[in-house]
Design an enzyme around this catalytic site. Structure first.
Site, short mmCIF file in Angstrom:
data_model
loop_
_atom_site.label_atom_id
_atom_site.label_comp_id
_atom_site.label_asym_id
_atom_site.label_seq_id
_atom_site.Cartn_x
_atom_site.Cartn_y
_atom_site.Cartn_z
N LEU A 168 42.66 8.11 43.33
CA LEU A 168 42.47 6.66 43.38
C LEU A 168 41.07 6.23 43.77
CD1 LEU A 168 46.02 5.97 44.45
CD2 LEU A 168 44.86 4.53 42.80
N CYS A 169 40.32 7.03 44.48
CA CYS A 169 38.94 6.67 44.78
C CYS A 169 38.17 6.48 43.49
CB CYS A 169 38.27 7.74 45.64
SG CYS A 169 38.94 7.85 47.31
N ASN A 170 38.26 7.44 42.61
CA ASN A 170 37.60 7.36 41.31
C ASN A 170 38.13 6.18 40.51
OD1 ASN A 170 35.92 8.57 39.05
ND2 ASN A 170 37.97 8.60 38.14
#
Length: 186
Positions: A123-125
């Site tokens: 989810l960071c990406n």
């Protein structure tokens, strides 16, 4: 906790700047919509995202987001709808903050920092990619960055140092986009 504390300290250090702060859910279905909503509601000139990376030392300034999702369950057990974030979208989008200068600034202030061209497949990406995509559609383009921050559980001094370094990133980035900032965490 870190982003909320960072926002409190940033408001004290930079009272002339309006901040919008959000802690995003670790949820494949909800996080992208919230990114769009934050951009729409606040129309920021800087969207700075933070993600925790417990296995690393120092700050990792991400230089690009990839149009890729790893088929890993989110906090609610959900999977991404597809292996890519945006069907037909660019394979990668570059950060719009001066990443090299941010890393150099952190190092000059005594913080360990490095550049990374891989924000991961989680989810960071995805948040980084969505935010860059959202910013590119706006007339008054906003700068977007993603910083992986170090956190050592149970060590208050480490948390203090992480907040201090994140505040340096924010102040430096705002120097290049001084009107409105949106801070998020995943």
């Amino acid at each position: 906790m870190i982003v909320k504390r960072l926002a409190r300290e940033a408001r004290l250090a930079l009272p002339h700047v309006r901040f919008a702060v959000a802690v995003l859910p670790t949820d494949w279905a909800r996080a992208p919509g919230l990114i769009s909503e934050l951009h729409e509601r606040h129309d920021p000139v800087l969207a700075l995202h933070f993600g925790v990376a417990t296995s690393m030392r120092g700050f990792r300034i991400e230089t690009e987001a990839r149009n890729f999702c790893r088929m890993s369950p989110d906090a609610a057990g959900g999977l991404p709808a597809s292996n890519c974030i945006c069907e037909g979208g660019a394979s990668a989008l570059s950060t719009s903050i001066p990443a090299t200068a941010v890393a150099q600034h952190l190092e000059a202030q005594g913080f360990e920092a490095r550049l990374s061209d891989d924000a991961g497949g989680y989810l960071c990406n995805a948040v980084f990619y969505h935010s860059l995509l959202e910013a590119s559609t706006r007339r008054d383009r906003c700068r977007v960055g993603f910083i992986h921050i170090p956190v050592e559980a149970g060590e208050p001094e480490a948390v203090d140092r992480t907040v201090a370094g994140a505040l340096e990133v924010l102040k430096f980035s705002l120097h290049h986009a001084p009107q409105v900032a949106t801070l998020t965490s995943v």
